[in-house]
Scaffold this motif. Structure first.
Motif, short mmCIF file in Angstrom:
data_model
loop_
_atom_site.label_atom_id
_atom_site.label_comp_id
_atom_site.label_asym_id
_atom_site.label_seq_id
_atom_site.Cartn_x
_atom_site.Cartn_y
_atom_site.Cartn_z
N HIS A 30 -60.00 -18.65 15.38
CA HIS A 30 -59.36 -19.71 16.61
C HIS A 30 -58.24 -20.08 16.26
O HIS A 30 -57.89 -21.28 16.98
N GLU A 31 -57.65 -19.86 15.00
CA GLU A 31 -56.44 -20.63 14.66
C GLU A 31 -55.41 -19.53 14.75
O GLU A 31 -54.98 -18.94 13.63
N CYS A 44 -60.46 -20.35 8.60
CA CYS A 44 -60.87 -21.68 8.61
C CYS A 44 -62.30 -21.63 8.06
O CYS A 44 -62.98 -20.46 8.05
#
Ligand SMILES: [Zn+2]
Ligand SMILES: [Zn+2]
Length: 345
Positions: free
Chosen positions: A61-62, A38
């Motif tokens: 975080h994904e 990201c």
């Protein structure tokens, strides 16, 4: 186990870190299968992320993976389950949390941002940070669920309704996912962008009004499309202060402006008052994972089209170097841990 560590600008490497263990009865251990890169991760890689400066950080975080172990109090997840990670962990006690807005908790932990992230082989987190994945969502697509929750939060914050018109500045992954989400809610969506590659992606996923900002002034185009009324919602996903300022001029009466990119801009309070505008900021997301997963069939085809580059986890550094070159034709970059074993895709 293997982890990808970023120490600051130009310093990143694979390293061996201890495999995390269950911390308590409510924790769940997951073997990571896919991670999306990201804009925040790219900022960390470039040493520009304020919360990570001076820190060693495992980003990511994904991400999604397979449950390998659960604590004794976890009754509804078992080894072998496919799950996606929800990156926010809030205290549950502060003012924001007591008001149901844990996403702005005063001691918020965000995975991969102010604590270790998913670019490592295993990850342990409390039960409530994992959501079960249906088997028709592939690992690559699972990495897009978190950014789709960000888009859902923007729509919720903007009080988007089917009859609304929405102008989005910036056709990066978040802009595109926001457009996709809003289109499926029935809104008339306009997206403005300068880069040809991104314009092409916006057309590919079928955004109704794709505005080439090299050829046409985005504000004037939005006024023309809305027959002079102006868009009901303007979302800045590009981080261009001038477009934020322009938004106040072109918004319809009672319109809403959402500063998604979060840059400093000037606001004309007089215009805002005259038209009774709202500025509704949107941070991360709250309670959006369950509905986004439930609706993901709607987004699946477009989500797949947005995934332009898939790298093996071993090539994470290459993927970051490529990402930081900011190729305009790049949509979402996904890292995969065990590609050959993907039976779901
Ligand atoms: Zn993200
Ligand atoms: Zn809190």
């Amino acid at each position: 186990m293997k982890a990808f560590m970023i120490e600051g600008k130009d310093v990143s490497y694979f390293t061996d870190v201890p495999e995390p263990q269950l911390t308590d009865g409510d924790s769940v251990k997951v073997q990571v299968e896919s991670v999306g890169i990201c804009g925040t991760d790219i900022k960390i890689f470039e040493g520009k992320h304020s919360q990570s400066i001076g820190a060693k950080r495992i980003p990511g975080h994904e991400f999604a993976g397979i449950v390998t172990e659960v604590g004794p109090d976890v009754k509804d997840l078992a080894p072998g389950d496919r799950v996606v990670h929800e990156p926010i962990l809030y205290c549950g006690k502060c003012y924001a949390c007591r008001n149901g807005q844990g996403n702005v908790c005063s001691s918020l932990h965000v995975t991969g941002c102010n604590m270790s992230g998913g670019m490592e082989e295993f990850f342990v987190a409390p039960r409530r940070q994992w959501h079960k994945l249906p088997d028709w969502i592939t690992w690559d697509q699972a990495a897009l669920i978190e950014p789709y929750t960000i888009a859902a939060q923007v729509c919720a914050r903007a009080e988007a309704k089917a009859e609304d018109t929405m102008l989005i500045h910036g056709a990066g992954p978040i802009g595109l996912m926001l457009a996709d989400t809003a289109m499926h809610m029935g809104l008339t969506v306009m997206i403005s962008e300068l880069a040809d590659g991104r314009l092409a992606l916006a057309r590919k996923i079928g955004v109704t009004h794709v505005i080439d900002a090299k050829k046409e002034d985005a504000s004037e185009a939005a006024l023309r499309i809305t027959e002079g009324v102006g868009p009901n919602i303007v979302c800045d996903c590009a981080g261009v202060p001038k477009m934020a300022e322009e938004a106040f001029r072109i918004l319809s009466p009672a319109g809403r402006f959402v500063p998604v990119a979060g840059v400093k801009f000037e606001c004309d309070g007089y215009i805002a008052m005259r038209k009774q505008l709202k500025i509704v900021a949107s941070r991360l997301q709250m309670h959006q994972f369950v509905p986004v997963i439930a609706r993901f069939k709607l987004y699946q085809e477009h989500a797949q089209q947005m995934i332009t580059d898939v790298y093996d986890f071993d090539d994470t550094k290459k993927a970051f170097e490529y990402a930081s070159e900011r190729h305009p034709e790049t949509g979402k970059i996904v890292l995969r841990f065990h590609k050959a074993e993907d039976v779901q895709a």
